[in-house]
Design a protein around this motif. Structure first.
Motif, PDB file in Angstrom:
ATOM      1  N   VAL A   1       0.861  -1.182  -0.111  1.00 12.33           N
ATOM      2  CA  VAL A   1      -0.104   0.117   0.000  1.00 12.33           C
ATOM      3  C   VAL A   1       1.055   1.319   0.054  1.00 12.33           C
ATOM      4  N   MET A   2       2.095   1.285   0.660  1.00 19.60           N
ATOM      5  CA  MET A   2       2.835   2.308   0.625  1.00 19.60           C
ATOM      6  C   MET A   2       3.694   2.580  -0.661  1.00 19.60           C
ATOM      7  N   GLN A   3       3.936   1.420  -1.137  1.00 15.40           N
ATOM      8  CA  GLN A   3       4.425   1.596  -2.454  1.00 15.40           C
ATOM      9  C   GLN A   3       3.614   2.303  -3.444  1.00 15.40           C
ATOM     10  N   VAL A   4       2.354   1.867  -3.501  1.00 19.46           N
ATOM     11  CA  VAL A   4       1.191   2.477  -4.290  1.00 19.46           C
ATOM     12  C   VAL A   4       1.156   4.008  -4.240  1.00 19.46           C
ATOM     13  N   PHE A   5       1.019   4.391  -2.771  1.00 22.06           N
ATOM     14  CA  PHE A   5       0.799   5.663  -2.762  1.00 22.06           C
ATOM     15  C   PHE A   5       2.293   6.528  -2.970  1.00 22.06           C
ATOM     16  N   ASP A   6       3.361   5.855  -2.682  1.00 21.84           N
ATOM     17  CA  ASP A   6       4.778   6.705  -2.976  1.00 21.84           C
ATOM     18  C   ASP A   6       4.952   6.784  -4.583  1.00 21.84           C
ATOM     19  N   ALA A   7       4.353   5.912  -5.428  1.00 25.46           N
ATOM     20  CA  ALA A   7       4.404   5.776  -6.986  1.00 25.46           C
ATOM     21  C   ALA A   7       3.297   7.070  -7.165  1.00 25.46           C
ATOM     22  N   ARG A   8       2.391   7.129  -6.650  1.00 25.81           N
ATOM     23  CA  ARG A   8       1.289   8.072  -7.155  1.00 25.81           C
ATOM     24  C   ARG A   8       2.127   9.643  -6.477  1.00 25.81           C
ATOM     25  N   SER A   9       2.707   9.690  -5.434  1.00 25.90           N
ATOM     26  CA  SER A   9       3.377  10.763  -5.007  1.00 25.90           C
ATOM     27  C   SER A   9       4.441  11.147  -5.790  1.00 25.90           C
ATOM     28  N   ALA A  10       5.206  10.558  -6.194  1.00 25.06           N
ATOM     29  CA  ALA A  10       6.217  10.713  -7.258  1.00 25.06           C
ATOM     30  C   ALA A  10       5.814  11.190  -8.436  1.00 25.06           C
ATOM     31  N   GLU A  11       4.755  10.454  -9.053  1.00 20.50           N
ATOM     32  CA  GLU A  11       4.258  11.057 -10.402  1.00 20.50           C
ATOM     33  C   GLU A  11       3.471  12.565 -10.127  1.00 20.50           C
ATOM     34  N   ILE A  12       2.894  12.754  -9.078  1.00 19.23           N
ATOM     35  CA  ILE A  12       2.395  14.147  -8.857  1.00 19.23           C
ATOM     36  C   ILE A  12       3.671  15.385  -8.702  1.00 19.23           C
ATOM     37  N   ALA A  13       4.498  14.801  -7.869  1.00 21.12           N
ATOM     38  CA  ALA A  13       5.549  15.704  -7.615  1.00 21.12           C
ATOM     39  C   ALA A  13       6.228  16.169  -9.129  1.00 21.12           C
TER      40      ALA A  13
ATOM     41  N   ARG B   1       4.964  16.155 -11.845  1.00 22.66           N
ATOM     42  CA  ARG B   1       3.980  17.087 -12.623  1.00 22.66           C
ATOM     43  C   ARG B   1       3.951  18.375 -12.155  1.00 22.66           C
ATOM     44  N   LEU B   2       4.282  18.659 -10.901  1.00 19.42           N
ATOM     45  CA  LEU B   2       3.961  19.822 -10.401  1.00 19.42           C
ATOM     46  C   LEU B   2       5.427  20.544 -10.049  1.00 19.42           C
TER      47      LEU B   2
ATOM     48  N   GLN C   1       4.349  29.972  -1.641  1.00 19.34           N
ATOM     49  CA  GLN C   1       3.094  30.682  -2.177  1.00 19.34           C
ATOM     50  C   GLN C   1       2.824  29.867  -3.520  1.00 19.34           C
ATOM     51  N   ALA C   2       3.739  29.425  -4.247  1.00 17.33           N
ATOM     52  CA  ALA C   2       3.203  28.341  -5.519  1.00 17.33           C
ATOM     53  C   ALA C   2       2.809  27.172  -4.930  1.00 17.33           C
ATOM     54  N   PHE C   3       3.343  26.559  -3.880  1.00 21.42           N
ATOM     55  CA  PHE C   3       2.830  25.351  -3.347  1.00 21.42           C
ATOM     56  C   PHE C   3       1.421  25.485  -2.836  1.00 21.42           C
ATOM     57  N   VAL C   4       1.040  26.563  -2.074  1.00 22.79           N
ATOM     58  CA  VAL C   4      -0.113  26.702  -1.653  1.00 22.79           C
ATOM     59  C   VAL C   4      -1.205  26.873  -2.848  1.00 22.79           C
ATOM     60  N   ARG C   5      -0.968  27.632  -3.628  1.00 31.04           N
ATOM     61  CA  ARG C   5      -1.760  27.626  -5.012  1.00 31.04           C
ATOM     62  C   ARG C   5      -2.235  26.239  -5.514  1.00 31.04           C
ATOM     63  N   VAL C   6      -1.185  25.599  -5.566  1.00 33.32           N
ATOM     64  CA  VAL C   6      -1.220  24.041  -6.257  1.00 33.32           C
ATOM     65  C   VAL C   6      -2.297  23.304  -5.247  1.00 33.32           C
ATOM     66  N   LEU C   7      -1.809  23.380  -3.923  1.00 34.17           N
ATOM     67  CA  LEU C   7      -2.927  22.810  -3.071  1.00 34.17           C
ATOM     68  C   LEU C   7      -4.363  23.087  -3.267  1.00 34.17           C
ATOM     69  N   CYS C   8      -4.284  24.496  -3.417  1.00 35.26           N
ATOM     70  CA  CYS C   8      -6.151  25.081  -3.502  1.00 35.26           C
ATOM     71  C   CYS C   8      -6.611  24.354  -4.775  1.00 35.26           C
ATOM     72  N   GLU C   9      -5.419  24.378  -5.841  1.00 36.77           N
ATOM     73  CA  GLU C   9      -6.067  23.779  -7.116  1.00 36.77           C
ATOM     74  C   GLU C   9      -6.705  22.380  -6.996  1.00 36.77           C
TER      75      GLU C   9
END
Length: 221
Positions: free
Chosen positions: A115-127, A129-130, A145-153
């Motif tokens: 399960v952790m591997q699944v979440f880590d793979a997802r997080s790496a892909e998101i990181a 992209r962002l 500030q850019a990080f907070v804008r991304v979180l809001c989106e």
């Protein structure tokens, strides 16, 4: 002899007639697929101009879109109305329940670490992209500030404060709450992703998944 007054139960306030009509229009398009204004007016038993007015309102609201189609792939092209992604999202979904079920099966079949591997793979892909939106070459205040804008989106309703030499980021909403409550690995993986994205240490002080009102992060030394 006095009679006790019967308890009063308030009834839900009915939607105004125009809103009821718009809701019915969305339901018809959902059930039957793209529809012409004439077809929708017939099914609703209203005039075509009246149907078009409601359709224009729904289109302005981003819930439907207009396009040209050939019925059955042939014949004369028709102007039809279809749901947008936003319109689809207005109907009940069970994505979170499905996600929890899938993760539970992953855990049972492949062990806790899977399960952790699944979440880590997802997080790496998101990181990855962002990263262009939160460039490591930018000064830390700009990155935060850019990080907070991304979180809001992403639907986290984040706000930023400064506390001396550190930054405080509060996420006031968790769009993944159902999953986060059952799999804390999601929150662990997200914290690692945020630190990678910003390139600085970060600690989490509160979690919505634990019953607190916000997820509070402290950024900096």
């Amino acid at each position: 002899m006095s009679l006790a007054a019967a308890p009063f139960t308030s009834l839900p306030t009915p939607l105004p007639a125009p809103e009821r009509t718009k809701t019915r229009l969305l339901e018809l398009i959902k059930r039957h697929g793209p529809q012409t204004a004439q077809d929708l007016a017939y099914k609703l038993e209203v005039s075509v101009p009246a149907a078009r007015r409601h359709l224009c309102d729904l289109q302005d609201g981003g819930l439907i879109e207009s396009r040209t189609e050939r019925p059955g792939g042939r014949g004369r092209p028709q102007h039809v109305f279809a749901l947008t992604d936003q319109g689809e999202a207005s109907f009940p979904k069970t994505y979170s329940g499905l996600c929890v079920d899938v993760l539970r099966h992953v855990q049972q079949l492949f062990g806790q670490g899977a399960v952790m591997q699944v979440f880590d793979a997802r997080s790496a892909e998101i990181a990855a992209r962002l990263q262009a939106e939160v460039p490591l070459s930018a000064p830390l205040p700009v990155r935060v500030q850019a990080f907070v804008r991304v979180l809001c989106e992403m639907g986290f309703d984040a706000v930023l404060e400064q506390d001396g030499d550190t930054w405080l980021v509060s996420k006031r909403n968790c769009p993944n709450l159902t999953v986060a409550r059952q799999f804390q690995e999601l929150c662990v993986s997200e914290l690692t992703m945020y630190q990678t994205l910003l390139g600085v240490p970060m600690t989490r002080e509160t979690r919505i998944a634990c019953g607190q009102s916000t997820c509070l992060y402290r950024i900096g030394p």
